[in-house]
Design a protein around this motif. Structure first.
Motif, PDB file in Angstrom:
ATOM      1  N   HIS A  78       8.010  29.351 -89.231  1.00  0.00           N
ATOM      2  CA  HIS A  78       8.213  29.843 -87.869  1.00  0.00           C
ATOM      3  C   HIS A  78       9.053  31.119 -87.857  1.00  0.00           C
ATOM      4  O   HIS A  78       9.198  31.750 -86.818  1.00  0.00           O
ATOM      5  CB  HIS A  78       8.862  28.765 -86.999  1.00  0.00           C
ATOM      6  N   PHE A  79       9.614  31.504 -88.993  1.00  0.00           N
ATOM      7  CA  PHE A  79      10.330  32.776 -89.062  1.00  0.00           C
ATOM      8  C   PHE A  79       9.431  33.899 -89.580  1.00  0.00           C
ATOM      9  O   PHE A  79       9.913  34.961 -89.964  1.00  0.00           O
ATOM     10  CB  PHE A  79      11.572  32.648 -89.946  1.00  0.00           C
ATOM     11  N   PRO A 101      11.659  36.356 -56.409  1.00  0.00           N
ATOM     12  CA  PRO A 101      12.226  37.606 -56.915  1.00  0.00           C
ATOM     13  C   PRO A 101      11.552  38.803 -56.233  1.00  0.00           C
ATOM     14  O   PRO A 101      10.411  38.657 -55.768  1.00  0.00           O
ATOM     15  CB  PRO A 101      11.889  37.565 -58.406  1.00  0.00           C
ATOM     16  N   PRO A 102      12.125  39.951 -56.120  1.00  0.00           N
ATOM     17  CA  PRO A 102      13.365  40.309 -56.785  1.00  0.00           C
ATOM     18  C   PRO A 102      14.610  39.773 -56.116  1.00  0.00           C
ATOM     19  O   PRO A 102      15.645  39.722 -56.740  1.00  0.00           O
ATOM     20  CB  PRO A 102      13.354  41.843 -56.738  1.00  0.00           C
ATOM     21  N   ASP A 110      15.313  39.710 -81.296  1.00  0.00           N
ATOM     22  CA  ASP A 110      15.250  39.119 -82.622  1.00  0.00           C
ATOM     23  C   ASP A 110      14.810  40.092 -83.709  1.00  0.00           C
ATOM     24  O   ASP A 110      14.686  39.697 -84.859  1.00  0.00           O
ATOM     25  CB  ASP A 110      14.278  37.930 -82.604  1.00  0.00           C
ATOM     26  N   THR A 111      14.561  41.328 -83.337  1.00  0.00           N
ATOM     27  CA  THR A 111      14.079  42.253 -84.351  1.00  0.00           C
ATOM     28  C   THR A 111      15.075  42.374 -85.504  1.00  0.00           C
ATOM     29  O   THR A 111      16.287  42.381 -85.306  1.00  0.00           O
ATOM     30  CB  THR A 111      13.804  43.646 -83.742  1.00  0.00           C
ATOM     31  N   CYS A 112      14.522  42.485 -86.706  1.00  0.00           N
ATOM     32  CA  CYS A 112      15.386  42.553 -87.890  1.00  0.00           C
ATOM     33  C   CYS A 112      16.108  43.883 -87.989  1.00  0.00           C
ATOM     34  O   CYS A 112      17.029  44.028 -88.780  1.00  0.00           O
ATOM     35  CB  CYS A 112      14.557  42.361 -89.147  1.00  0.00           C
ATOM     36  N   ARG A 130       7.024  33.936 -68.998  1.00  0.00           N
ATOM     37  CA  ARG A 130       8.172  34.153 -68.117  1.00  0.00           C
ATOM     38  C   ARG A 130       7.674  34.671 -66.776  1.00  0.00           C
ATOM     39  O   ARG A 130       6.476  34.915 -66.619  1.00  0.00           O
ATOM     40  CB  ARG A 130       9.157  35.136 -68.746  1.00  0.00           C
ATOM     41  N   PRO A 186       7.581  36.067 -88.044  1.00  0.00           N
ATOM     42  CA  PRO A 186       7.723  37.406 -87.444  1.00  0.00           C
ATOM     43  C   PRO A 186       8.859  38.198 -88.064  1.00  0.00           C
ATOM     44  O   PRO A 186       8.702  39.391 -88.366  1.00  0.00           O
ATOM     45  CB  PRO A 186       8.021  37.094 -85.968  1.00  0.00           C
ATOM     46  N   GLN A 187       9.991  37.549 -88.279  1.00  0.00           N
ATOM     47  CA  GLN A 187      11.116  38.284 -88.864  1.00  0.00           C
ATOM     48  C   GLN A 187      10.839  38.645 -90.324  1.00  0.00           C
ATOM     49  O   GLN A 187      11.159  39.747 -90.766  1.00  0.00           O
ATOM     50  CB  GLN A 187      12.407  37.449 -88.803  1.00  0.00           C
ATOM     51  N   PHE A 237      10.044  34.130 -80.871  1.00  0.00           N
ATOM     52  CA  PHE A 237      10.467  35.460 -81.313  1.00  0.00           C
ATOM     53  C   PHE A 237      10.362  36.451 -80.157  1.00  0.00           C
ATOM     54  O   PHE A 237       9.297  36.622 -79.574  1.00  0.00           O
ATOM     55  CB  PHE A 237       9.554  35.895 -82.461  1.00  0.00           C
ATOM     56  N   GLU A 270      17.612  41.818 -63.164  1.00  0.00           N
ATOM     57  CA  GLU A 270      16.740  42.509 -62.225  1.00  0.00           C
ATOM     58  C   GLU A 270      17.309  43.894 -61.948  1.00  0.00           C
ATOM     59  O   GLU A 270      18.477  44.037 -61.633  1.00  0.00           O
ATOM     60  CB  GLU A 270      16.673  41.733 -60.909  1.00  0.00           C
ATOM     61  N   GLU A 308       8.509  41.508 -90.392  1.00  0.00           N
ATOM     62  CA  GLU A 308       9.176  42.737 -89.969  1.00  0.00           C
ATOM     63  C   GLU A 308      10.058  43.264 -91.094  1.00  0.00           C
ATOM     64  O   GLU A 308      10.111  44.469 -91.345  1.00  0.00           O
ATOM     65  CB  GLU A 308      10.022  42.453 -88.725  1.00  0.00           C
TER      66      GLU A 308
END
Lengths: 876, 435
Positions: A491-492, A841-842, B18-20, A741, A494-495, B13, B34, A498
């Protein structure tokens, strides 16, 4: 305090005041005023009235002393500043009152609070604003106050911030109050300025008030009276600390505060040597100070020992730009350096004149010591480390850099900054740096092997590459450690990816190692593992190994398990997509997704695209186009079989239609509908989701270009749609969004489309407004609350919004619409009706109350009512 | 803020967080709200609480100024640490904690009535608002001292030393241990600015104190003391005293100074072996108290946690001294050694452990994977310091009328005292490779 009545009936404060006038609610009200001045004043219109009420209270003869008065002063200033009224003419009486109070003349006043109010008021005015200066004479009175008590912090700061040059200018002050002096600075050959209390003679131009501080007199050059001593019996003659005591004499000299009327060193008329002042000669002199009395700012600095560290740091910053004080040559530095006060050391480092303390070696040494002191909180150590590693602080000498090397036992929040500092320190330092680099590599391998959270290894690798740049191939152990980490914590991915991507020359080898690791590992048994492995196959740097990866993916798809549903199938297809342009065979709809229609559709699309376009053109079609497309221009062009990809003006528009969604499209592979009609899916696969019905309408009706829209991207956590053909009538599109979100009210959209001739283009479409229901969010209501309690909360909120935006919609149903079900607080009954509350929102609330054939709505903004009404009418 | 600190349930992520390429070099964060980003938010966590503030930036925000040019950065940090010092003594008592949190509002208004911090020592403020309206009546009285004590002078000094340790029992890995001390004072003395001088003494074979930093009330210290540092082990600038601190005491209890020291031996030498045999673990622990250490503990225990495993299903053990307890969660063994080591100064534990199936409720750890494991020691020895540092009551000088009553005490407490399994890899702390 007992006679104190803050409640003034008829003024704007009255609605907020309790019925009882006990001191506690009054104090509470003042505290509230300090925290929420605008809200308690009822808006900008109420500010003058509240200010007037408070000022009236302050001037009442029986206003109680002590805390309520201090809070009254603070509250008044807070309101003035919050309303931006600090420069208005009406403030003048208040400033006068503050001055009087700060001078300590008023019995039962709150001088410290008054001084702080005064400082904040004057500070809020712009530097070019004439009223910024204290009124002539006032400054000296305040200085007198300091002579009584040196550690009145707001006063010190006030006087440091406001250099009141009016005191040094020629001419008497017509507005000076009795007991204050109006002085003329001495020019060349003119009388000198000196200070004293008990002097007599015609040169004394000031009248002394018993409450006034030591004043100044004018004497002739060489006048022996210039060295006359203070009268020991005078209450203002403060004896200095015992110079024989253990503390020396460096830190206290109350006489410094008497020199407010000394000439400005920059003033050409003020040529009097500062050390010729009588009072100063009488004050105990610090043996460490150079001969000659330093200018007032320096003296404020010297006596700053009496202030709290916060105020002392503030003073250092204020004095930063002033003439004279030089922290590096001040004994105060000896008091500051041994402390671990962040504000003091920060001000020492950056607040001194010129921006940097000219004693970096000592300071660097102290900061290095503090940055690793086990007694300090990690955040504090981090701050000191940050100070050390930030230009223009000079590079660390080797021995200091070595002491700051990280270890695998350090907490992650300290390890990484230490690691980067060490990597930067090793850069370009020959053998010494090489040894350090080896150490850091060993540390990285330890981290990858389980010596800390996976993210720490990844960040360390990026930092290492950034400063020390791996050349050639990475050490085999490092590549193996990275692969082992991936297999242990997929699950890591992505890091890890990168980090591999940012590893300079090592990236290709690391990417290959990672891909090899996945292909050689057992098939993942859970969703997290699947997602991580697929990401590596799709994104790892280096050659994609299409055949081996495709074989692995087919094996994975055939396994079923985690790949047999919508998420797994989509994941495998996404990983397979970049392999297709490299000649990998597509996965067939029958072998993947466990019968999921979306997955089958997409697999079929891949197969059809390969057949229609061939692998080379798939590179740009299957790669995600950018969401923010640059202005129309040719991005890349080629001839023959190469792909032409252009960024162009959109040849069609996108509209949102009311729900319900259009019927499902025919299965992939069925004859194309000439009217163009398709379906889209959203990545993410969360249950439910937001249903959208879209219509694509060509611009050039009735002869629109023949287009095939290949991908539609909405910036809401990723959503893709496709249309098979865009005919003259446009095309409808059903889309399910599953945003992770809260989506914005309008979504940026871009599309990749292709003419039937094969030319592909990417375009930005106008932003797509979302239905209001997508923006509603449930209120945070504790789960144990039952319906009556939720109803009471609704009633309270309903009353609160009375008088604001409000509307009524006809509604025949007994229940709210299904889309509002998650926001129902109480389903009510025939007598009470149902109620719905949500956050919109906003800002603001949306409240709906359904009863007797209608729905009443209240919101905090007018713009929200229309979409809510459309929602109820089924138009949204 | 919770999102920024990765404290939300969603652990997916998120690139900007979370970027390295992002390494947090300070406690400053940018929090998305906001209407834009809040910056610079100073925030850190401690004992389950988040301490955060937003310093004022008076210069232009675009482009973002260098952090160190913002005075509010360190002032905000100081304010947060003032709040932490005020809150943390009550963190284990919920009622007391919420009472203090309720008081914070009024205290912060006194600390920075209009936003500019005037006193970040929150613990020294009273809730009566005296600090924003009372002015010292004596020119010599520092702003950080109230002049309210009336009575016989009393000075209470307590030296607390903590010892950190990482032991491996391996040939190729060097053990590390470090001592650091805090000298706490409470001076009840009349007067606006009484002068006090306190001297720390070391026995002839005592370990020199290093990395000394002092409370801001200390008026001067010997420059040689300032330069005595552990950051350069080859440096010969070792200062071995006298450690003399002249100061004007604040009214409340305060930490006069902090120091570190490099002592020749750790107080307890240990060896931990953990070997996996089939489905069970064999464990062996040997501990030895060094002969120079006072054998009189208030408490002494060795804790053995087991991470990334299920609950302890079966345990067989033998201890030469003390008793072994199993925690309620069944993932921790606690070996209570008690108040004294035996005459031989050595104790041992052997045993076998088997585990049940792992569930979500069982503790996990990134470091303790495989057989990487540790024993953590917890102990306190009253009236003892590892450096030998002490305060001679007769050396405390008070320049104030009346005969003072001086009370001095000292203690040694373990802090992060680890003994790692010698049969597996472990995090190391030794840095000599580079020197």
């Amino acid at each position: 305090m007992g006679t104190y009545q803050l409640c003034l009936h008829g003024d704007p404060l009255s609605p907020h005041l309790p019925d009882t006038h006990s001191p506690l609610p009054q104090m509470d009200l003042l505290l509230l005023l300090l925290e929420s001045p605008r809200e308690l004043c009822g808006g900008p219109g109420g500010v003058p009235a509240v200010c007037g009420a408070l000022l009236e209270l302050l001037t009442l003869p029986h206003t109680p002393p002590g805390p309520p008065r201090a809070l009254l002063l603070l509250a008044t200033v807070t309101i003035l500043l919050a309303a931006g009224m600090e420069g208005s003419l009406g403030v003048a009486p208040f400033v006068a009152l503050l001055l009087q109070e700060a001078e300590g003349v008023k019995q039962g006043g709150a001088p410290a609070a008054a001084a702080e109010c005064l400082r904040e008021l004057l500070r809020a005015r712009g530097p070019g604003d004439p009223p910024r200066m204290l009124p002539p004479g006032a400054r000296r009175s305040l200085l007198g106050r300091l002579a009584v008590a040196s550690a009145v912090q707001p006063l010190v700061l006030l006087l440091a911030e406001d250099p009141d040059e009016s005191c040094h200018t020629a001419g008497a002050d017509p507005g000076a109050s009795p007991g204050t002096a109006a002085l003329t600075a001495a020019g060349p050959g003119e009388p000198r300025i000196t200070a004293g209390l008990s002097l007599s003679g015609s040169q004394c131009t000031t009248s002394l008030d018993p409450l006034d501080p030591p004043d100044t007199v004018l004497t002739e050059p060489g006048d022996p009276r210039a060295t006359a001593s203070l009268d020991p019996g005078d209450p203002l003659c403060i004896a200095p600390l015992d110079s024989e005591g253990p503390h020396g004499t460096a830190l206290r000299d109350p006489g410094i505060f008497f020199h407010d009327t000394l000439p400005d060193p920059k003033d050409p008329r003020a040529t009097v040597p500062l050390d010729s002042r009588g009072l100063d000669d009488r004050a105990p002199r610090d043996p460490r100070e150079p001969h000659g009395t330093p200018p007032p700012p320096r003296r404020l600095l010297t006596h700053s020992f009496l202030l709290t560290p916060a105020a002392q740091a503030q003073l250092l910053w204020v004095l930063r730009g002033s003439e004279g004080p030089s922290l590096s040559s001040s004994p105060v530095l000896n008091q500051l350096l041994p402390t671990a006060e962040p504000a003091l050391l920060h001000a020492t480092l950056w607040g001194s004149q010129g921006g940097l303390c000219p004693v970096p070696a000592t300071l660097q040494h102290r900061l290095a010591s503090l940055a690793q002191h086990p007694a300090l909180h990690p955040s504090l150590r981090l701050f000191f480390l940050f100070c050390l590693g930030t230009p223009p602080v000079p590079p660390l000498p080797s021995h200091l850099a070595a002491s700051l090397f990280p270890t695998s036992a350090d907490p992650p929040e300290l390890l990484l900054p230490h690691f980067e500092l060490a990597a930067a320190a090793c850069s370009g330092r020959g053998d010494e740096g090489e040894r350090g680099s080896c150490w850091l590599q060993a540390l990285m391998m330890g981290l990858a092997a389980g010596g800390g959270p996976p993210g720490v290894f990844c960040r360390a690798l990026v930092a290492f590459s950034k400063h020390l740049g791996g050349s050639g191939n990475p050490p085999a152990e490092l590549a193996a450690a990275a692969t082992a980490l991936l297999l242990r914590c997929p699950h890591f991915a992505p890091q890890i990816l990168e980090a591999a991507g940012g590893a300079g020359e090592w990236r290709r080898a690391l990417g290959t190692a990672l891909r090899q690791g996945v292909l050689g590992a057992p098939l993942p048994q859970n969703e997290g593992g699947l997602r991580g492995y697929l990401r590596v196959l799709a994104q790892a740097p280096g050659p994609p190994w299409p055949k081996a990866c495709s074989r692995y993916l087919r094996h994975l798809a055939a396994q079923g398990g985690v790949c047999s549903d919508w998420r797994g199938g989509q994941g495998v297809l996404s990983a397979a997509a970049p392999l297709l342009p490299h000649g990998a065979p597509p996965l067939t709809p029958q072998t993947i997704g466990g019968g999921d229609l979306d997955v089958s559709d997409r697999a079929g699309l891949h197969a059809a695209l390969i057949t229609a376009l061939g692998p080379p053109k798939l590179v740009t079609i299957l790669a995600a186009p950018p969401l923010h497309v640059p202005p129309p221009r040719v991005i890349a062009e080629g001839g023959g079989s190469a792909l032409s990809l252009r960024s162009v003006l959109p040849p069609f528009r996108l509209h949102r239609l009311p729900v319900p969604a259009p019927p499902l499209p025919p299965p992939f592979g069925a004859p194309l509908d000439p009217w163009g009609y398709g379906r889209a899916v959203a990545r993410g696969g969360a249950r439910g989701g937001l249903q959208l019905c879209l219509h694509l309408e060509p611009h050039h009706v009735p002869s629109p270009p023949h287009l095939q829209v290949l991908a539609l991207l909405l910036q809401v956590g990723g959503a893709q749609g496709r249309l098979v053909r865009l005919g003259p009538g446009g095309a409808d599109l059903g889309l399910t969004l599953r945003p992770s979100r809260t989506p914005p009210p309008v979504l940026p959209v871009s599309a990749v489309f292709s003419s039937l001739g094969g030319a592909a283009a990417v375009t930005s479409l106008p932003p797509l407004p979302l239905p209001v229901v997508a923006q509603l969010r449930p209120l945070a209501i504790p789960p144990p609350w039952d319906a009556p309690r939720r109803r009471r909360m609704f009633d309270a909120m309903w009353e609160t919004l009375a008088g604001g935006p409000e509307s009524r919609v006809v509604w025949e149903g007994a229940h709210p619409p299904a889309s509002l079900t998650p926001f129902v607080l109480d389903e009510g009954g025939e007598d009470r009706g149902w109620v719905v509350a949500a956050s919109l929102p906003p800002r603001g609330l949306a409240l709906l109350w359904g009863r007797e054939g209608c729905v009443d709505m209240r919101c905090q903004r007018w713009g929200a009512l229309i979409p809510l009404a459309q929602l109820l009418r089924g138009e949204a | 803020m919770l999102f920024e600190l990765r404290l939300t349930d969603d652990q997916s992520f998120v690139e900007h967080r979370d970027t390295c390429t992002r390494i947090d070099h300070s406690s400053v964060r940018s929090v998305r709200v906001e209407g834009g980003d809040l910056w610079p938010v100073v925030a850190f966590r401690k004992s389950g609480l988040i301490y955060a503030c937003l310093p004022l930036v008076e210069e232009a925000l675009e482009p973002r100024p260098s952090l160190l040019t913002i005075p509010g950065l360190s002032q905000g940090l100081a304010l947060l640490f003032g709040i932490l010092d005020y809150i943390s003594p009550s963190r284990k008592n919920e009622a007391e904690l919420s009472a203090k949190a309720g008081q914070l509002r009024t205290l912060i208004i006194q600390a920075c009535p209009l936003g500019t911090p005037l006193n970040t020592n929150i613990s020294s403020l009273s809730s009566s608002f005296d600090d924003i309206q009372v002015v010292p009546t004596d020119v010599k009285q520092p702003a950080w001292r109230s002049n309210t004590y009336k009575g016989k002078p009393q000075v209470n000094v307590c030296i607390t030393e903590k010892v950190k340790c990482m032991q491996y029992d391996k040939r190729d890995v060097v053990d590390m241990w470090q001592v650091y001390g805090t000298v706490n004072c409470k001076c009840d003395i009349e007067g606006a600015a009484p002068n006090v001088t306190l001297t720390l003494n070391l026995p002839t074979n005592g370990s020199p104190l290093q990395d000394i930093f002092v409370h801001h009330c200390v008026t001067s210290i010997d420059p040689a003391m300032l330069m005595s540092s552990s950051v350069n082990p080859l440096d010969d600038s070792v200062y071995s005293g006298p450690y003399k601190f002249p100061f004007i005491p604040p009214s409340e209890s305060f930490n006069l100074c902090y120091y570190t020291s490099q002592v020749p031996v750790p107080p307890i030498l240990g060896c931990y072996q953990l070997i996996e045999e089939g489905s069970q673990l064999k464990i062996t622990v040997n501990l030895k108290l060094h002969e120079s250490i006072k054998n009189s503990f208030e408490y002494c225990e060795a804790r053995m946690p087991f991470f990334n495993r299920g609950p302890i299903a079966h345990l067989e053990y033998k201890v030469s001294y003390g008793q072994l307890d199993l925690s309620r969660e069944k993932s921790l063994l606690v070996w209570v050694i008690g108040q004294k080591f035996p005459k031989s100064s050595e104790v041992s534990l052997t045993g076998t452990v088997t585990f049940g199936d792992i569930g979500e409720e069982h503790p996990t750890d990134y470091v303790c994977t495989g057989n990487t494991a540790y024993v953590k020691m917890y102990f306190r020895i009253p009236d003892f310091t590892l450096t030998g540092c002490y305060v001679d009551q007769h050396s405390v000088q008070i320049f104030a009328p009346g005969k003072p009553k001086i009370t001095a005490s000292r203690e040694l407490i373990s802090s992060d005292y680890y003994i790692w399994n010698s049969e597996a890899s472990a995090p190391t702390m030794y840095k000599s490779l580079y020197y």
